[in-house]
Design an enzyme around this catalytic site. Structure first.
Site, mmCIF file in Angstrom:
data_model
loop_
_atom_site.group_PDB
_atom_site.id
_atom_site.type_symbol
_atom_site.label_atom_id
_atom_site.label_comp_id
_atom_site.label_asym_id
_atom_site.label_seq_id
_atom_site.Cartn_x
_atom_site.Cartn_y
_atom_site.Cartn_z
ATOM 1 N N ARG A 157 33.416 26.171 -127.600
ATOM 2 C CA ARG A 157 33.022 25.057 -126.850
ATOM 3 C C ARG A 157 34.449 24.334 -126.343
ATOM 4 N NH1 ARG A 157 28.883 21.889 -130.792
ATOM 5 N NH2 ARG A 157 30.506 22.916 -132.374
ATOM 6 N N CYS A 200 36.264 22.118 -131.189
ATOM 7 C CA CYS A 200 34.915 21.995 -131.451
ATOM 8 C C CYS A 200 34.838 22.385 -133.233
ATOM 9 C CB CYS A 200 34.030 22.807 -130.750
ATOM 10 S SG CYS A 200 34.706 24.709 -130.516
#
Length: 313
Positions: A277, A272
């Site tokens: 994430r 990410c």
């Protein structure tokens, strides 16, 4: 006279046999519905068990609010924004998010050295053999980053509270205005498990190798602004239902396999902006689906963008 007695005895014997047969039939008739009901109850129980089973590889990696409420001796870690007032699960300790990051060669938000993690976990009162349950307020996003960090450094039993702080409140359980604290311990981390980490060389190598796959877990806007050539875009939120719970294994498997993310790949490398994430996606692939060849790209887009490597638009 003797003949008469024999006749009477014969009649009595026939009558006894008829009554006995009728009794057996009546008893059988009365037992059969009970057996049928028992079978129906067993079938209902089995159906309920199947309904609760979402097919995860390691279902114990996720903890529900009800389960957490009944757990004994687990260390509960509040990994929400440190500025949020109150809302602590009773007994939870707090670890500041920023303490798990380090700047390495000008790249921010990377994994720190082993000694930093030892000090972080030890000062929080966590021991090597503790069961640790982490929660946040972002559907497991930040909890997954700490899960990955602890797993990289060898902690065995790390779990995530599904639904986070909201799940706890929605279950009707009480919260506290402040976090708890534990006596400091001596925590001994293992050397970093390199098989859980992707680096820049592996990412650039993937551009020309089909068996190395990069998953971009960022938002669509970030993806459109620039991406690693050949990367597959699967935003991290795709793994979640609207209520913040995880989709079942069949649904998750369909999402990844339809995009070519299969278990036979040499390496699957989510990224990410700063490996937060993507840690969530790594949790899904390894803990829920049982993939063994997943490496979170530690430097992520911060490093890749600075590197001067090719960017696809």
């Amino acid at each position: 006279m003797l003949k008469a007695l024999k006749g009477i005895l014969a009649i009595l014997m026939v009558s006894f046999l008829i009554v006995s047969a009728a009794g057996c039939t009546a008893n059988q008739a009365s037992e059969q519905p009970v057996e049928a009901n028992e079978i129906e109850v067993e079938e209902i129980v089995e159906e309920e068990e199947v309904a609760d089973d979402r097919g995860y590889h390691r279902p114990e990696s996720l903890v529900t609010a009800d389960e957490l409420n009944s757990m004994e001796n687990a260390i509960i870690v509040d990994f929400r924004d440190a500025k949020l007032p109150g809302g602590y699960i009773p007994g939870a300790i707090q670890i500041n998010r920023g303490q798990q990051f380090a700047e390495i060669e000008g790249v921010a938000n990377m994994l720190p050295e082993k000694e930093v993690i030892e000090n972080l976990l030890g000062s929080a009162g966590i021991s090597n053999n503790d069961t640790v349950v982490i929660y946040d307020a972002e559907n497991g996003l930040w909890a997954a980053r700490l899960w990955w960090t602890m797993k990289v450094y060898g902690h065995e039993d790390v779990r995530i509270l599904e639904g986070g702080a909201d799940a706890w409140k929605n279950a009707g359980f009480n919260t506290e205005m402040s976090a708890d604290s534990l006596e400091a311990t001596t925590y001994t981390a293992k050397d970093a498990n390199e098989s859980m980490i992707a680096d820049l060389d592996m990412i650039t190598e993937s551009i020309d190798k089909e068996n190395l796959v990069v998953i971009d877990t960022r938002s669509e806007d970030e993806w459109n602004d620039g991406r690693v050539p050949g990367a597959v875009w699967i935003e991290w939120t795709n793994a979640l239902n609207s209520d913040g719970t995880f989709k079942n294994a069949d649904e998750l498997r369909s999402i990844y396999e339809s995009n070519g993310i299969t278990k036979d790949k040499e390496a699957i490398m989510p990224h990410c902006k700063s490996a937060v994430r993507s840690a969530h996606t790594m949790f899904v692939l390894t803990e829920l689906l049982g993939y063994e060849n997943v490496r979170n790209y530690d430097g992520s887009w911060i490093e890749y963008e600075k590197s001067g490597c090719p960017i696809e638009i």
